[in-house]
Design an enzyme around this catalytic site. Structure first.
Site, mmCIF file in Angstrom:
data_model
loop_
_atom_site.group_PDB
_atom_site.id
_atom_site.type_symbol
_atom_site.label_atom_id
_atom_site.label_comp_id
_atom_site.label_asym_id
_atom_site.label_seq_id
_atom_site.Cartn_x
_atom_site.Cartn_y
_atom_site.Cartn_z
ATOM 1 N N GLY A 1 0.797 -1.221 0.000
ATOM 2 C CA GLY A 1 0.000 0.000 0.000
ATOM 3 C C GLY A 1 0.827 1.267 0.000
ATOM 4 O O GLY A 1 0.446 2.265 -0.624
ATOM 5 N N ASP A 2 1.957 1.244 0.674
ATOM 6 C CA ASP A 2 2.859 2.395 0.696
ATOM 7 C C ASP A 2 3.294 2.738 -0.721
ATOM 8 O O ASP A 2 3.226 3.895 -1.146
ATOM 9 C CB ASP A 2 4.071 2.076 1.575
ATOM 10 C CG ASP A 2 5.096 3.191 1.600
ATOM 11 O OD1 ASP A 2 4.703 4.369 1.634
ATOM 12 O OD2 ASP A 2 6.300 2.872 1.594
#
Length: 128
Positions: free
Chosen positions: A16-17
């Site tokens: 997700g980062d």
């Protein structure tokens, strides 16, 4: 292929980062920003632990997330990453990890329409 529901919160946050950062970078470049220092400075308003913690708090307050997304957020937030936040306290860091886990989950499940909807929501809140 692994069941995405079995992936731990830290791995989802790792994904997700990268995904959220990519969307934000694309957004800033399409706004006409091209200088690396300015891009980095502006991106921080969206992708820092503090920014992500504020965004996830707003999502929870405004009930933007689905039940499943809240579950994924809590999984990411509650996972012990054994890493120390650079510029944030532990609570802020964990909240941002939960935020990133949601983004990673949506990307890993190929729910791109929902992912892009949440990213757009975040952009609107930051730029509001």
């Amino acid at each position: 292929m692994i069941d995405v529901n079995l992936i731990n919160g830290i791995a989802l946050a790792f994904e997700g980062d990268a995904v959220y950062s990519m969307y934000i970078r694309r957004h800033l470049i399409l706004k006409g920003m091209t200088k690396p220092n300015k891009l980095h400075q502006e991106a921080t308003k969206y992708v820092s632990a503090k920014a992500q913690a504020r965004l996830i708090a707003l999502m929870l307050e405004e009930q933007v997330l689905t039940e499943k997304e809240e579950e994924i957020y809590k999984r990411g937030r509650n996972t012990n990453s054994h890493t120390k936040a650079k510029n944030a306290d532990v609570v802020t860091y964990r909240m941002s990890t939960g935020f990133e886990a949601v983004m990673g989950y949506l990307h890993m499940t190929e729910n791109l329409e929902r992912l892009e909807s949440l990213v757009s929501w975040c952009i609107q809140k930051v730029e509001g």
